[in-house]
Scaffold this motif. Structure first.
Motif: not given
Length: 92
Positions: A21-36
């Motif tokens: 769950t933490l890995l999935a949340a970190a992936t979503v946060a990385l996409l949301w705040f950095v990649v997008f």
């Protein structure tokens, strides 16, 4: 890949569930705040151009609608309009 990650997560089933769950949340946060935010200027979402001349074929009046000349004949339709049109039953 997911099997390898699942095997590498520690602390049994509870730890694996929390870790995944933490890995999935970190992936979503990385996409949301950095990649997008990085990719947003490269995408044409805000590149909207509306003009008075719509360049629609057949639209010479600058906003009027083109009225069709008539209904299509049976030779123009690539399918039959008489078959596979069963009328509804009176029960429904």
């Amino acid at each position: 890949m997911y099997g390898w990650i699942w095997r590498k997560l520690p602390f049994g089933l509870a730890g694996k569930l929390v870790g995944s769950t933490l890995l999935a949340a970190a992936t979503v946060a990385l996409l949301w705040f950095v990649v997008f935010p990085w990719a947003e200027p490269l995408l044409p979402f805000d590149d909207v151009q509306v003009s008075q001349n719509s360049d629609v074929p057949g639209d010479d009046s600058g906003g009027g609608l083109t009225v069709p000349s008539g209904s299509p004949t049976a030779e123009e339709l690539p399918y039959s309009t008489e078959t596979n049109n069963t009328p509804p039953s009176p029960d429904r």
